[in-house]
Scaffold this motif. Structure first.
Motif, PDB file in Angstrom:
ATOM      1  N   GLN A  23      40.709  39.931  22.760  1.00 14.72           N
ATOM      2  CA  GLN A  23      39.833  39.158  23.649  1.00 14.72           C
ATOM      3  C   GLN A  23      38.417  39.723  23.623  1.00 14.72           C
ATOM      4  N   ARG A  27      34.610  37.951  21.880  1.00 15.83           N
ATOM      5  CA  ARG A  27      33.550  37.506  22.787  1.00 15.83           C
ATOM      6  C   ARG A  27      32.213  37.445  22.057  1.00 15.83           C
ATOM      7  N   ASP A  28      31.464  36.384  22.327  1.00 18.15           N
ATOM      8  CA  ASP A  28      30.156  36.210  21.707  1.00 18.15           C
ATOM      9  C   ASP A  28      29.028  36.779  22.558  1.00 18.15           C
ATOM     10  N   ASP A  29      29.299  37.005  23.843  1.00 16.54           N
ATOM     11  CA  ASP A  29      28.228  37.441  24.732  1.00 16.54           C
ATOM     12  C   ASP A  29      28.087  38.958  24.816  1.00 16.54           C
ATOM     13  N   TRP A  54      39.998  43.309  31.368  1.00 17.08           N
ATOM     14  CA  TRP A  54      40.458  41.923  31.425  1.00 17.08           C
ATOM     15  C   TRP A  54      39.889  41.234  32.661  1.00 17.08           C
ATOM     16  N   ASN A  57      35.991  40.705  32.271  1.00 16.05           N
ATOM     17  CA  ASN A  57      35.627  39.614  31.352  1.00 16.05           C
ATOM     18  C   ASN A  57      36.015  38.254  31.922  1.00 16.05           C
ATOM     19  N   ARG A  58      37.121  38.173  32.644  1.00 14.34           N
ATOM     20  CA  ARG A  58      37.489  36.896  33.260  1.00 14.34           C
ATOM     21  C   ARG A  58      36.516  36.525  34.364  1.00 14.34           C
ATOM     22  N   SER A  59      36.009  37.519  35.081  1.00  8.36           N
ATOM     23  CA  SER A  59      35.061  37.207  36.143  1.00  8.36           C
ATOM     24  C   SER A  59      33.751  36.673  35.571  1.00  8.36           C
ATOM     25  N   MET A  60      33.423  37.067  34.348  1.00  8.03           N
ATOM     26  CA  MET A  60      32.221  36.554  33.699  1.00  8.03           C
ATOM     27  C   MET A  60      32.422  35.114  33.227  1.00  8.03           C
ATOM     28  N   ASP A  61      33.661  34.699  33.045  1.00  8.51           N
ATOM     29  CA  ASP A  61      33.958  33.366  32.548  1.00  8.51           C
ATOM     30  C   ASP A  61      34.117  32.323  33.652  1.00  8.51           C
ATOM     31  N   LEU A  62      34.146  32.743  34.912  1.00 13.09           N
ATOM     32  CA  LEU A  62      34.316  31.783  35.998  1.00 13.09           C
ATOM     33  C   LEU A  62      33.140  30.820  36.034  1.00 13.09           C
ATOM     34  N   GLU A  63      33.457  29.571  36.239  1.00 10.74           N
ATOM     35  CA  GLU A  63      32.422  28.545  36.266  1.00 10.74           C
ATOM     36  C   GLU A  63      31.595  28.673  37.537  1.00 10.74           C
TER      37      GLU A  63
END
Length: 81
Positions: A23, A27-29, A54, A57-63
């Motif tokens: 994962q 990641r691109d960011d 984990w 990184n999931r917290s960064m993906d939240l909309e």
């Protein structure tokens, strides 16, 4: 044959670390230094680091929640007859 929980724990630990490493690598960011640092962090401090990375990184993906779609504070374009 006796079931040993240590084998189950080792398999789960390896599976989590491999999944999190993949994962992070995809990641691109993140730049290369951050990716390497997070992957090393996961493998050096095994279980807790994997969960931490984990979760991070999931917290960064939240909309991000947006407003109702309007911009500005003026009147809305409604025909007044």
């Amino acid at each position: 044959m006796e079931f040993k929980f240590s084998y189950l724990f080792a398999v789960i630990w390896l599976l989590i670390n491999v999944i999190v490493s993949i994962q992070v690598a995809r990641r691109d960011d993140l730049d290369a230094f951050q990716k390497k640092g997070q992957i090393v962090f996961v493998w050096i401090i095994p279980f807790l680091a994997a969960i931490f990375v984990w979760h991070y990184n999931r917290s960064m993906d939240l909309e991000v929640k947006r407003g109702n779609g309007t911009f500005g504070g003026g009147e809305s374009p409604v025909d007044h007859e």
